[in-house]
Design a protein around this motif. Structure first.
Motif, PDB file in Angstrom:
ATOM      1  N   UNK A   1      -1.307  12.201 -22.296  1.00  0.00           N
ATOM      2  CA  UNK A   1      -0.972  12.788 -20.996  1.00  0.00           C
ATOM      3  C   UNK A   1      -1.218  11.738 -19.916  1.00  0.00           C
ATOM      4  N   UNK A   2      -0.333  11.733 -18.920  1.00  0.00           N
ATOM      5  CA  UNK A   2      -0.409  10.720 -17.871  1.00  0.00           C
ATOM      6  C   UNK A   2      -1.098  11.266 -16.628  1.00  0.00           C
ATOM      7  N   UNK A   3      -2.123  10.556 -16.186  1.00  0.00           N
ATOM      8  CA  UNK A   3      -2.807  10.859 -14.930  1.00  0.00           C
ATOM      9  C   UNK A   3      -2.475   9.748 -13.935  1.00  0.00           C
ATOM     10  N   UNK A   4      -2.074  10.157 -12.732  1.00  0.00           N
ATOM     11  CA  UNK A   4      -1.811   9.175 -11.676  1.00  0.00           C
ATOM     12  C   UNK A   4      -2.950   9.245 -10.662  1.00  0.00           C
ATOM     13  N   UNK A   5      -3.642   8.142 -10.505  1.00  0.00           N
ATOM     14  CA  UNK A   5      -4.781   8.078  -9.597  1.00  0.00           C
ATOM     15  C   UNK A   5      -4.436   7.108  -8.472  1.00  0.00           C
ATOM     16  N   UNK A   6      -4.569   7.576  -7.226  1.00  0.00           N
ATOM     17  CA  UNK A   6      -4.269   6.756  -6.062  1.00  0.00           C
ATOM     18  C   UNK A   6      -5.587   6.360  -5.400  1.00  0.00           C
ATOM     19  N   UNK A   7      -5.782   5.063  -5.207  1.00  0.00           N
ATOM     20  CA  UNK A   7      -7.016   4.580  -4.601  1.00  0.00           C
ATOM     21  C   UNK A   7      -6.686   3.655  -3.428  1.00  0.00           C
ATOM     22  N   UNK A   8      -7.621   3.595  -2.479  1.00  0.00           N
ATOM     23  CA  UNK A   8      -7.468   2.709  -1.326  1.00  0.00           C
ATOM     24  C   UNK A   8      -8.593   1.687  -1.333  1.00  0.00           C
ATOM     25  N   UNK A   9      -8.211   0.420  -1.176  1.00  0.00           N
ATOM     26  CA  UNK A   9      -9.178  -0.669  -1.169  1.00  0.00           C
ATOM     27  C   UNK A   9      -9.709  -0.909   0.240  1.00  0.00           C
TER      28      UNK A   9
ATOM     29  N   UNK B   1     -11.187  -3.734   2.021  1.00  0.00           N
ATOM     30  CA  UNK B   1     -11.305  -5.174   1.766  1.00  0.00           C
ATOM     31  C   UNK B   1     -12.624  -5.750   2.263  1.00  0.00           C
ATOM     32  N   UNK B   2     -13.188  -5.129   3.289  1.00  0.00           N
ATOM     33  CA  UNK B   2     -14.441  -5.655   3.828  1.00  0.00           C
ATOM     34  C   UNK B   2     -15.599  -5.395   2.876  1.00  0.00           C
ATOM     35  N   UNK B   3     -15.710  -4.157   2.388  1.00  0.00           N
ATOM     36  CA  UNK B   3     -16.830  -3.811   1.506  1.00  0.00           C
ATOM     37  C   UNK B   3     -16.503  -4.022   0.033  1.00  0.00           C
ATOM     38  N   UNK B   4     -15.218  -4.316  -0.255  1.00  0.00           N
ATOM     39  CA  UNK B   4     -14.779  -4.552  -1.633  1.00  0.00           C
ATOM     40  C   UNK B   4     -15.066  -3.367  -2.549  1.00  0.00           C
ATOM     41  N   UNK B   5     -14.833  -2.158  -2.029  1.00  0.00           N
ATOM     42  CA  UNK B   5     -14.896  -0.982  -2.880  1.00  0.00           C
ATOM     43  C   UNK B   5     -13.660  -0.118  -2.628  1.00  0.00           C
ATOM     44  N   UNK B   6     -13.556   0.959  -3.373  1.00  0.00           N
ATOM     45  CA  UNK B   6     -12.363   1.793  -3.339  1.00  0.00           C
ATOM     46  C   UNK B   6     -12.728   3.241  -3.042  1.00  0.00           C
ATOM     47  N   UNK B   7     -11.754   3.965  -2.489  1.00  0.00           N
ATOM     48  CA  UNK B   7     -11.878   5.406  -2.311  1.00  0.00           C
ATOM     49  C   UNK B   7     -10.716   6.069  -3.044  1.00  0.00           C
ATOM     50  N   UNK B   8     -11.021   7.085  -3.838  1.00  0.00           N
ATOM     51  CA  UNK B   8      -9.964   7.856  -4.494  1.00  0.00           C
ATOM     52  C   UNK B   8      -9.305   8.750  -3.446  1.00  0.00           C
ATOM     53  N   UNK B   9      -8.008   8.578  -3.215  1.00  0.00           N
ATOM     54  CA  UNK B   9      -7.316   9.361  -2.187  1.00  0.00           C
ATOM     55  C   UNK B   9      -6.485  10.504  -2.780  1.00  0.00           C
ATOM     56  N   UNK B  10      -6.149  10.398  -4.059  1.00  0.00           N
ATOM     57  CA  UNK B  10      -5.371  11.475  -4.677  1.00  0.00           C
ATOM     58  C   UNK B  10      -5.379  11.297  -6.188  1.00  0.00           C
ATOM     59  N   UNK B  11      -5.388  12.398  -6.895  1.00  0.00           N
ATOM     60  CA  UNK B  11      -5.254  12.376  -8.348  1.00  0.00           C
ATOM     61  C   UNK B  11      -4.200  13.415  -8.734  1.00  0.00           C
ATOM     62  N   UNK B  12      -3.184  12.979  -9.431  1.00  0.00           N
ATOM     63  CA  UNK B  12      -2.144  13.894  -9.920  1.00  0.00           C
ATOM     64  C   UNK B  12      -2.277  13.961 -11.428  1.00  0.00           C
TER      65      UNK B  12
END
Length: 263
Positions: free
Chosen positions: A235-243, A245-256
């Motif tokens: 099964x395919x999960x699509x995960x959208x993340x935003x980088x 750049x200053x802190x070099x970490x990511x935030x999950x913005x959406x999961x389908x």
């Protein structure tokens, strides 16, 4: 459960999460041995969900680590977590056709293949062309009369709601390339059929050069949004993340997940 808005800190190792999976499953399995049959069925389901959440979280961490290392472009990663095969594909959102570029023939090609009603398409054009609308989630598209969940499901693999620029074909999946106006479809088919990474890189460069020569509305920039395709249990999960750049970490913005937009 992975929550939208969760920050992803990169440890650089996916093995830590494999160990967590094994510990959690072992503890819950012990608990199952003393439960009644009805409770067992419920807890087996809970164990399965916890296992899946941990595997997804591990895959996301692995993908974001690869992005930070700039080791992700046009590569499919294959992992084995607790005897579970997982494949991971990473794309920059610039490689998808902007949903806000409604004068684009490429977007028209996507809408036609998704059987969008002409009246709902015109309504969408009027509201987005005048900058009156911005989408935070694909499901918001169903607010337009005549746009069904099935329509939305069909366009997600091709479009982005996270940028307003032209498409960057250097980062486009093959299915998106096929929808871009002026693309050399013969070369795209060669790209799909090829299994040699060097040859695929050469063919993609040729495709980009041809599109550039035709003055297609495109960009050569990357943006801060990434789309991670995680194949788990077929099964395919699509995960959208935003980088960040200053802190070099990511935030999950959406999961389908595969259950979203079911009809």
């Amino acid at each position: 459960m992975i929550i939208v808005g969760t920050k992803i800190k990169n440890t650089g190792s996916i093995l830590l999460y494999v160990l967590w999976i094994l510990v959690v499953i072992s503890l819950l399995s012990f608990k199952l041995s003393s439960a009644s049959r009805v409770v067992m069925i419920k807890q087996v389901s809970e164990v399965s969900q916890i296992k899946k959440d941990l595997q997804l979280n591990s895959a996301i961490k692995f993908a974001t680590f690869k992005i930070l290392k700039n080791d992700w472009k046009n590569i499919q990663f294959k992992q084995n977590l607790n005897n579970q095969r997982i494949t991971i594909d990473i794309y920059n959102e610039s490689g998808f056709i902007s949903l806000y570029d409604l004068s684009s023939q490429s977007l028209e090609n996507v809408f036609e293949s998704a059987d969008f009603d002409s009246s709902s398409l015109n309504d969408l054009k009027n509201r987005t062309d005048s900058k009156k609308l911005h989408f935070n989630d694909f499901s918001e598209l169903t607010q337009f009369e005549g746009v069904s969940a099935e329509n939305v499901q069909h366009i997600i693999p091709y479009v982005s709601i996270y940028h307003q620029e032209g498409v960057n074909p250097a980062h486009s999946p093959e299915n998106v390339l096929m929808k871009i106006k002026g693309v050399d479809q013969y070369r795209v088919k060669k790209l799909i059929d090829s299994s040699d990474m060097d040859e695929k890189r050469e063919i993609r460069n040729e495709i980009v050069d041809i599109l550039r020569s035709k003055n297609v509305n495109m960009t050569e920039d990357e943006n801060d949004y990434y789309r991670i395709h995680i194949s788990l249990d077929s099964r395919l999960y699509r995960v959208f993340v935003k980088l960040n750049r200053r802190s070099q970490d990511f935030v999950v913005v959406n999961i389908i997940s595969p259950v979203d937009f079911e009809v």
